[in-house]
Design an enzyme around this catalytic site. Sequence first.
Site, PDB file in Angstrom:
ATOM      1  CG  HIS A  22      -9.385 -84.620 -49.151  1.00 40.89           C
ATOM      2  ND1 HIS A  22      -8.497 -85.088 -47.997  1.00 40.89           N
ATOM      3  CD2 HIS A  22      -9.920 -84.103 -48.118  1.00 40.89           C
ATOM      4  CE1 HIS A  22      -8.269 -84.218 -47.024  1.00 40.89           C
ATOM      5  NE2 HIS A  22      -9.559 -83.981 -47.279  1.00 40.89           N
TER       6      HIS A  22
ATOM      7  CB  SER B 130      -9.631 -83.847 -43.815  1.00 39.23           C
ATOM      8  OG  SER B 130      -9.024 -82.860 -44.640  1.00 39.23           O
TER       9      SER B 130
ATOM     10  CG  ASP C 163      -6.089 -87.256 -49.383  1.00 42.05           C
ATOM     11  OD1 ASP C 163      -6.502 -86.397 -49.851  1.00 42.05           O
ATOM     12  OD2 ASP C 163      -7.036 -88.002 -48.572  1.00 42.05           O
TER      13      ASP C 163
END
Length: 529
Positions: free
Chosen positions: A498, A249, A468
């Site tokens: 995610h 991320s 995602d």
Amino acid sequence: MSRRTRISALLTVSFLLTVTGCGGGTGNPPPDAKATASPSAQANAEGAAPEPASLPRLPASLTGQRLDWKRCEAPTKAWGSAAKAPGDGWKCATMLAPLDYRAPDGETIGIALIRSAAEDKASRIGSLLFNFGGPGGSGVASLPAFADSFTALRTRYDLVGFDPRGVAESSGVVCRNDRQTEKALRIDTTPDTPAEERTYLADSAAFGADCARGSGQLLPHVGTANAARDMDLMRQVLGDDTLSYLGFSYGTELGGVYAHLFPAKVGRFTLDAVVDPTADYVAHSRNQALGFQRALENYYKSRGVSAQAGTARIVRLLDRLDHEPLPTGTGRRLTENLALTGIISTLYSEDSWPDLTDALDAAEGGDGGELLRLADSYNDRDAQGHYGTAQQSQRAISCVDAKGRVTAAEVKSGLLADFRKVSPVFGPYLAWDLAGWCADWPVAGEHETPEVAAPGAAPILVIGGKGDPATPYEGARRMVEELGDGVGVLITFEGEGHGAYTTGNRCITGAVDDYFLHGTVPAAGTSCS
């Protein structure tokens, strides 16, 4: 996420490990790690200084420091399961780093680290550094929580997590207390009247002033570029010639910035759930509106409901809550703000979709308790009403990074309509958030978009997930392009959630593990379903 902050780009296994998994560390820095917080905002008013062409060499007192690894204590800035000591097999230490890399002989701050030694000492490769996202996520708290996902890597690497500067135990940014945070969460952040708009914008501006009072001269120095420099200092202190890294991320942006600053020091790098490095302040929020709308529509399709009908159902619920919050059985009421937070918390992972079903059914029946529970978990609120500081760190870091500033007039004149078209559910919040997120921030932003070009760097695996919600797939493609020819190697995950590596998908874990353990670079364009 709370609607008081931008949607957090933090890796999750389930919603319980979103912001709840943040915060933690090794205890306070030692006395020689000079505290940098100051009640004065004057030092911040000048903003961040421009980046010099080259920075002074770090003194041997920093590059040659020996870390004092000790048994880990329970984190002091986390709630719930994240507040527990990680137990045997983990050691913690504090590394000193310059407050200002332009003056490396000056003040220092403490960077909290956690490590689990490689199991096979004879075949040990080195250290493998992790970042789980945010910005604002605590690696010290998160790495032990995710450790079962890295069993294979643990055989030949020391697994190392850290709290980036300004986060949790690493001289963490502190802006507001529990009472102030609770009050802010009750503000309508999609204002419908001039009075609501004034209240929202006044609180947004006050947040920056609160951070300046609470964190003083630290604020200009918590950006991603300095966190990347801290990572290279870690590499030296840990005794590695090159840096091996697994970033999720926001950690992909941090990894890309490191690769740009230190291309010759890139070892085996993997970036999973990729933040688009070409997205500016506005485009980043628009990307998130798109990603979460896709995830919501995929959730409804899995239940045999059309995307249009499912979206309309959520919009009706939020409109109802905007006018009349629901009881929750706790004495608190479920507002539109908290309901959206609860919904978002379940979209990070397909495993949490049943929780969304139960919570929506309860809310439509007049009980807001389930959505409130989900929102509290995401907001890092414990049963006693205490809040963690991860979201305060997130805002401070991202506002130091980004130059973009948007006015309320710009939101109303076009951005609001555009974002609502992208997502009737998430668009209005994210459009208004543009005006409030860095409003009157006391430190100038450093760049429009992060620089990640890394010519000459070793191959970097870049994993993008088609489903995602927080970091849409397009960002992975753009990261590969920006890293440069022969550097980025794209792997596509045809799945929901995610982050791909921690899903247990054998194709993904096999490719990544072979790369880290044996140096095998997968074919560019590999697709895993």
